[in-house]
Every structure is written in structure tokens, then in C-alpha cells.
Design a protein around this motif. Structure first.
Motif, PDB file in Angstrom:
ATOM      1  N   LYS A  80       0.825  -1.208   0.000  1.00 50.82           N
ATOM      2  CA  LYS A  80       0.000   0.000   0.000  1.00 50.82           C
ATOM      3  C   LYS A  80       0.862   1.262   0.000  1.00 50.82           C
ATOM      4  N   ASP A  81       0.458   2.217  -0.815  1.00 52.41           N
ATOM      5  CA  ASP A  81       1.104   3.530  -0.879  1.00 52.41           C
ATOM      6  C   ASP A  81       2.618   3.423  -1.087  1.00 52.41           C
ATOM      7  N   ALA A  82       3.000   2.770  -2.147  1.00 56.21           N
ATOM      8  CA  ALA A  82       4.415   2.622  -2.496  1.00 56.21           C
ATOM      9  C   ALA A  82       4.883   3.849  -3.276  1.00 56.21           C
ATOM     10  N   ASN A  83       6.176   3.860  -3.599  1.00 54.79           N
ATOM     11  CA  ASN A  83       6.697   4.914  -4.449  1.00 54.79           C
ATOM     12  C   ASN A  83       7.464   4.281  -5.618  1.00 54.79           C
ATOM     13  N   GLN A  84       7.824   5.104  -6.569  1.00 54.62           N
ATOM     14  CA  GLN A  84       8.493   4.646  -7.783  1.00 54.62           C
ATOM     15  C   GLN A  84       9.805   3.935  -7.472  1.00 54.62           C
ATOM     16  N   THR A 137      -3.346   6.562  -8.723  1.00 56.47           N
ATOM     17  CA  THR A 137      -3.187   8.001  -8.501  1.00 56.47           C
ATOM     18  C   THR A 137      -1.808   8.216  -7.909  1.00 56.47           C
ATOM     19  N   ARG A 138      -1.247   9.360  -8.185  1.00 58.48           N
ATOM     20  CA  ARG A 138       0.039   9.734  -7.590  1.00 58.48           C
ATOM     21  C   ARG A 138      -0.134  11.083  -6.919  1.00 58.48           C
ATOM     22  N   LYS A 139       0.332  11.151  -5.662  1.00 57.36           N
ATOM     23  CA  LYS A 139       0.261  12.421  -4.946  1.00 57.36           C
ATOM     24  C   LYS A 139       1.581  12.649  -4.229  1.00 57.36           C
ATOM     25  N   VAL A 140       1.896  13.890  -4.013  1.00 56.62           N
ATOM     26  CA  VAL A 140       3.141  14.257  -3.346  1.00 56.62           C
ATOM     27  C   VAL A 140       3.080  13.814  -1.892  1.00 56.62           C
ATOM     28  N   LYS A 142       6.546  10.895  -4.776  1.00 56.40           N
ATOM     29  CA  LYS A 142       5.113  10.730  -5.023  1.00 56.40           C
ATOM     30  C   LYS A 142       4.671   9.372  -4.511  1.00 56.40           C
ATOM     31  N   VAL A 143       3.584   9.374  -3.763  1.00 54.66           N
ATOM     32  CA  VAL A 143       3.002   8.150  -3.233  1.00 54.66           C
ATOM     33  C   VAL A 143       1.999   7.641  -4.266  1.00 54.66           C
ATOM     34  N   ILE A 144       2.089   6.353  -4.574  1.00 51.30           N
ATOM     35  CA  ILE A 144       1.243   5.753  -5.595  1.00 51.30           C
ATOM     36  C   ILE A 144       0.171   4.910  -4.913  1.00 51.30           C
TER      37      ILE A 144
END
Length: 137
Positions: free
Chosen positions: A41-45, A73-76, A84-86
Motif C-alpha cells: 500500500k502507498d508505495a513509491n516509484q 493516482t500519484r500524490k506528493v 510521489k506516493v502511488i
């Protein structure tokens, strides 16, 4: 012969996935990322690139496509403005059963005729080889 056989396994998996997911507009690379995100959950690139041992640019392109298709969705990140959290969207979560079934079907086809002991030995060996390769790189 080993490298040829490994290539057949990897390419076969990609072709199988892409064919099964054509109706959803997802290719195998995007499938792998969605499956990763379903378990993280809520990984990053960076985490995705490290997990698959691929370059960040490839991950960024796949993420851009997935976002355009409405699967993520990607958010800062509030704690790190450069990250960015994915997150998965409902559209992606609706595919969870389809993706799980695809993996079960692929595993069944790939291991047809093998005993559980042979499958376990194969997977353990591949895990060890992957660790060795990671060390080298």
C-alpha cells in the motif's frame, strides 16, 4: 540452453498475461506493477524499481500509462515533497480477482506435470540464483 529456457519462461509469462488482459487495456509490465501495489500500500516509484530490479524510467513510463488509464493516482508525499506516493484506484482494485485468477492459471499451466517437491526445489533454486545476481549487480 539455460538462458534460452529462462527467456522462454519470462516471455511466455508476458505474452500469456498480455493476451488475458487485452480487454482491460493492461500489458504485462503494468500487471506486475498493479500486483506489487496490491501487496504494498502507498508505495513509491523507487520501491517498485528496486523490487523488480529495473530502471526508474521504465517504472515512470508504466506508472504514467496506468495513471492515464485510471488505475492509479500519484500524490506528493507530505513528508518528502520530492516523492510521489502511488495508490490504487477502485478501478484497479476491481481487477484484483482477475489478476489473482490469471496468476493461478499461469502457475498451473507452467508447473503441469511437476510434483510439489519439484516445484518447491525449482522456486528455492531460482530464489537463491536471484539473490546471487543481485549481489553481483
Amino acid at each position: 540452453m539455460l538462458m534460452s529456457n529462462l527467456s522462454i519462461i519470462v516471455r511466455g509469462s508476458q505474452v500469456y498475461s498480455t493476451r488475458k488482459l487485452t480487454g482491460f487495456g493492461i500489458n504485462s509490465a503494468e500487471e506486475y506493477i498493479l500486483m506489487y501495489l496490491m501487496g504494498h500500500k502507498d508505495a513509491n516509484q523507487d520501491a517498485i524499481a528496486k523490487f523488480f530490479a529495473i530502471d526508474k524510467g521504465s517504472v515512470a513510463r508504466s506508472l504514467q500509462k496506468l495513471e492515464g488509464k485510471g488505475f492509479i493516482t500519484r500524490k506528493v508525499n507530505d513528508d518528502n515533497q520530492r516523492e510521489k506516493v502511488i495508490s490504487l484506484t477502485e478501478k484497479a482494485l476491481d481487477l484484483k480477482a482477475v489478476l489473482s485468477e490469471l496468476l493461478v492459471d499461469w502457475r498451473s499451466a507452467m508447473y503441469e506435470g511437476l510434483t510439489e517437491e519439484e516445484i518447491s526445489a525449482f522456486e528455492n533454486t531460482v530464489d537463491k540464483v536471484a539473490v546471487n545476481i543481485t549481489k553481483i549487480l
